[in-house]
Design a protein around this motif. Sequence first.
Motif, PDB file in Angstrom:
ATOM      1  N   LEU A 186       1.060  -1.089   0.083  1.00  0.00           N
ATOM      2  CA  LEU A 186       0.198   0.032   0.042  1.00  0.00           C
ATOM      3  C   LEU A 186       0.845   1.260   0.069  1.00  0.00           C
ATOM      4  O   LEU A 186       1.947   1.232   0.510  1.00  0.00           O
ATOM      5  N   CYS A 187       0.350   2.339  -0.617  1.00  0.00           N
ATOM      6  CA  CYS A 187       1.051   3.718  -0.835  1.00  0.00           C
ATOM      7  C   CYS A 187       0.998   4.050   0.763  1.00  0.00           C
ATOM      8  O   CYS A 187       0.078   4.172   1.520  1.00  0.00           O
ATOM      9  N   LYS A 188       2.188   4.459   1.287  1.00  0.00           N
ATOM     10  CA  LYS A 188       2.560   4.800   2.804  1.00  0.00           C
ATOM     11  C   LYS A 188       1.585   6.092   3.031  1.00  0.00           C
ATOM     12  O   LYS A 188       1.418   6.380   4.096  1.00  0.00           O
ATOM     13  N   THR A 189       1.595   7.029   1.881  1.00  0.00           N
ATOM     14  CA  THR A 189       0.970   8.109   2.216  1.00  0.00           C
ATOM     15  C   THR A 189      -0.752   8.167   2.019  1.00  0.00           C
ATOM     16  O   THR A 189      -1.423   8.527   3.003  1.00  0.00           O
ATOM     17  N   CYS A 190      -1.266   7.599   0.850  1.00  0.00           N
ATOM     18  CA  CYS A 190      -2.487   7.548   0.921  1.00  0.00           C
ATOM     19  C   CYS A 190      -3.221   6.182   0.928  1.00  0.00           C
ATOM     20  O   CYS A 190      -4.568   6.137   0.984  1.00  0.00           O
ATOM     21  N   GLY A 191      -2.458   5.026   1.116  1.00  0.00           N
ATOM     22  CA  GLY A 191      -3.107   3.897   1.355  1.00  0.00           C
ATOM     23  C   GLY A 191      -3.786   3.090   0.235  1.00  0.00           C
ATOM     24  O   GLY A 191      -4.250   2.088   0.086  1.00  0.00           O
TER      25      GLY A 191
ATOM     26  N   ASN B 268      -1.767   2.756  -9.456  1.00  0.00           N
ATOM     27  CA  ASN B 268      -0.657   3.847  -9.092  1.00  0.00           C
ATOM     28  C   ASN B 268      -1.466   5.112  -8.506  1.00  0.00           C
ATOM     29  O   ASN B 268      -2.478   5.213  -8.839  1.00  0.00           O
ATOM     30  N   CYS B 269      -0.839   5.795  -7.501  1.00  0.00           N
ATOM     31  CA  CYS B 269      -1.431   6.860  -6.974  1.00  0.00           C
ATOM     32  C   CYS B 269      -0.426   8.197  -7.485  1.00  0.00           C
ATOM     33  O   CYS B 269       0.583   7.924  -7.910  1.00  0.00           O
ATOM     34  N   ASN B 270      -0.933   9.341  -7.133  1.00  0.00           N
ATOM     35  CA  ASN B 270       0.117  10.393  -7.386  1.00  0.00           C
ATOM     36  C   ASN B 270       0.812  10.980  -6.518  1.00  0.00           C
ATOM     37  O   ASN B 270       1.251  12.250  -6.274  1.00  0.00           O
ATOM     38  N   CYS B 271       1.083  10.257  -5.363  1.00  0.00           N
ATOM     39  CA  CYS B 271       1.821  10.904  -4.159  1.00  0.00           C
ATOM     40  C   CYS B 271       3.256  10.999  -4.803  1.00  0.00           C
ATOM     41  O   CYS B 271       3.708  10.422  -5.306  1.00  0.00           O
ATOM     42  N   ASP B 272       3.758  11.921  -3.988  1.00  0.00           N
ATOM     43  CA  ASP B 272       5.238  12.438  -4.124  1.00  0.00           C
ATOM     44  C   ASP B 272       5.881  11.139  -3.424  1.00  0.00           C
ATOM     45  O   ASP B 272       5.960  11.222  -2.246  1.00  0.00           O
TER      46      ASP B 272
HETATM   47 ZN    ZN Z   1      -0.562   7.214  -2.511  1.00  0.00          ZN
END
Ligand code: ZN
Length: 165
Positions: A132-137, A144-148
């Motif tokens: 999981l993305c550690k920023t947005c989950g 994919n997500c757009n987190c930096d």
């Molecule tokens: Zn993310």
Amino acid sequence: MRVNVSDIIKTEGAGIDVNFSDNLPGLREYDTSVEFKPSFEFTGRIVNLGGLLKLSGGLHFEFSANCLRCLKQVDTVSDIKVEESFVEVSKSDDVDAYTFEGNVVDIDKPLMDNIILALPMKIICSEDCKGLCKTCGTNLNIKNCNCDEREIVDPRMEILKDYFK
Ligand SMILES: [Zn+2]
Ligand SMILES: [Zn+2]
């Protein structure tokens, strides 16, 4: 599962088949992060080897747990070999040995110990699970997500990155 060994206890080399399909409620006392399916199947034998009763056989069990990285449920089927010995309780001076008393051998404890030993140290849904993305989950296996990504870089690595510029 308690096995009556009165038929073999007086005859060296004698054995009895031990086959059962049952649950092992005592497993709840072990601290595990997995959920066991209620039925365990054991197929094996207890043989009288002089001072010892030797249990050997195969144990089939199933469990589920959440992937360490993405939390998806992972179902696992496991078949393990079990080989343990039991000493008559009055002859046992080793606290770690499995014991039996009279004509009854309770094989639950050794089976449960073997199950716990056989559990994987970490359960993941696949070797290349992206987690999981550690920023947005967001589940990165699905999209994919757009987190930096730099936000999750270890600060010690940031220092190195500047160093190599
Ligand atoms: Zn993310
Ligand atoms: Zn996963």
